[in-house]
Design a protein around this motif. Structure first.
Motif, PDB file in Angstrom:
ATOM      1  N   LYS A  21      -0.091  -8.162  -4.038  1.00 28.29           N
ATOM      2  CA  LYS A  21      -0.455  -6.812  -3.615  1.00 28.29           C
ATOM      3  C   LYS A  21       0.746  -5.865  -3.689  1.00 28.29           C
ATOM      4  O   LYS A  21       0.639  -4.762  -4.204  1.00 28.29           O
ATOM      5  CB  LYS A  21      -1.000  -6.841  -2.186  1.00 28.29           C
ATOM      6  N   VAL A  22       1.889  -6.309  -3.208  1.00 30.92           N
ATOM      7  CA  VAL A  22       3.099  -5.481  -3.205  1.00 30.92           C
ATOM      8  C   VAL A  22       3.502  -5.117  -4.635  1.00 30.92           C
ATOM      9  O   VAL A  22       3.814  -3.973  -4.946  1.00 30.92           O
ATOM     10  CB  VAL A  22       4.256  -6.212  -2.486  1.00 30.92           C
ATOM     11  N   PHE A  25       1.056  -2.576  -6.057  1.00 29.55           N
ATOM     12  CA  PHE A  25       1.300  -1.236  -5.511  1.00 29.55           C
ATOM     13  C   PHE A  25       2.529  -0.599  -6.166  1.00 29.55           C
ATOM     14  O   PHE A  25       2.503   0.577  -6.533  1.00 29.55           O
ATOM     15  CB  PHE A  25       1.473  -1.278  -3.993  1.00 29.55           C
ATOM     16  N   GLU A  26       3.595  -1.365  -6.313  1.00 33.40           N
ATOM     17  CA  GLU A  26       4.822  -0.833  -6.918  1.00 33.40           C
ATOM     18  C   GLU A  26       4.576  -0.359  -8.344  1.00 33.40           C
ATOM     19  O   GLU A  26       5.034   0.708  -8.746  1.00 33.40           O
ATOM     20  CB  GLU A  26       5.926  -1.886  -6.899  1.00 33.40           C
ATOM     21  N   SER A  29       2.281   2.809  -8.279  1.00 31.86           N
ATOM     22  CA  SER A  29       2.958   3.993  -7.747  1.00 31.86           C
ATOM     23  C   SER A  29       4.051   4.526  -8.682  1.00 31.86           C
ATOM     24  O   SER A  29       4.458   5.674  -8.552  1.00 31.86           O
ATOM     25  CB  SER A  29       3.528   3.717  -6.354  1.00 31.86           C
ATOM     26  N   SER A  35      -0.747   6.997  -2.067  1.00 30.19           N
ATOM     27  CA  SER A  35      -0.244   6.528  -0.773  1.00 30.19           C
ATOM     28  C   SER A  35      -0.712   5.086  -0.557  1.00 30.19           C
ATOM     29  O   SER A  35      -1.674   4.630  -1.188  1.00 30.19           O
ATOM     30  CB  SER A  35      -0.782   7.417   0.354  1.00 30.19           C
ATOM     31  N   LYS A  36      -0.041   4.397   0.340  1.00 23.91           N
ATOM     32  CA  LYS A  36      -0.438   3.012   0.632  1.00 23.91           C
ATOM     33  C   LYS A  36      -1.853   2.970   1.181  1.00 23.91           C
ATOM     34  O   LYS A  36      -2.616   2.070   0.858  1.00 23.91           O
ATOM     35  CB  LYS A  36       0.530   2.364   1.625  1.00 23.91           C
ATOM     36  N   LYS A  37      -2.199   3.970   1.996  1.00 23.51           N
ATOM     37  CA  LYS A  37      -3.536   4.026   2.593  1.00 23.51           C
ATOM     38  C   LYS A  37      -4.600   4.155   1.500  1.00 23.51           C
ATOM     39  O   LYS A  37      -5.607   3.445   1.516  1.00 23.51           O
ATOM     40  CB  LYS A  37      -3.617   5.199   3.565  1.00 23.51           C
ATOM     41  N   PHE A  39      -4.243   3.412  -1.670  1.00 27.19           N
ATOM     42  CA  PHE A  39      -4.177   2.192  -2.477  1.00 27.19           C
ATOM     43  C   PHE A  39      -5.007   1.085  -1.832  1.00 27.19           C
ATOM     44  O   PHE A  39      -5.802   0.426  -2.500  1.00 27.19           O
ATOM     45  CB  PHE A  39      -2.715   1.756  -2.649  1.00 27.19           C
ATOM     46  N   GLU A  40      -4.820   0.898  -0.530  1.00 25.73           N
ATOM     47  CA  GLU A  40      -5.573  -0.125   0.209  1.00 25.73           C
ATOM     48  C   GLU A  40      -7.071   0.129   0.097  1.00 25.73           C
ATOM     49  O   GLU A  40      -7.856  -0.806  -0.116  1.00 25.73           O
ATOM     50  CB  GLU A  40      -5.171  -0.124   1.687  1.00 25.73           C
TER      51      GLU A  40
END
Length: 75
Positions: A21-22, A25-26, A29, A35-37, A39-40
């Motif tokens: 997941k990390v 996201f990287e 982005s 935003s992380k929110k 993305f989630e």
């Protein structure tokens, strides 16, 4: 905007087949402002659609499903 992020996630997943997941996201982005929110939220929608699947417990990792692979070929 959301569709662009979905396309980017699916492009990455099609290329890698399995991604943390990390890491996902990287990579997203770097190309798209998200935003992380958000993305989630998008990742959860992809899981609900059965395009990706959450695997492993401690370090959330996703795998591309067969339906996700088919869908990514359509876009």
């Amino acid at each position: 905007m959301k569709d662009e992020i979905v396309k980017e996630i699916m492009r990455i997943m099609k290329e890698k087949q399995v991604a943390r997941k990390v890491e996902l996201f990287e990579q997203v982005s770097k190309k798209k402002k998200v935003s992380k929110k958000d993305f989630e939220k998008i990742v959860n929608e992809l899981i609900e659609k059965n395009w990706i699947k959450s695997i492993y417990g401690g370090n959330t990792t996703f795998a591309l499903t067969q339906s996700g692979l088919k869908e990514s070929k359509l876009k």
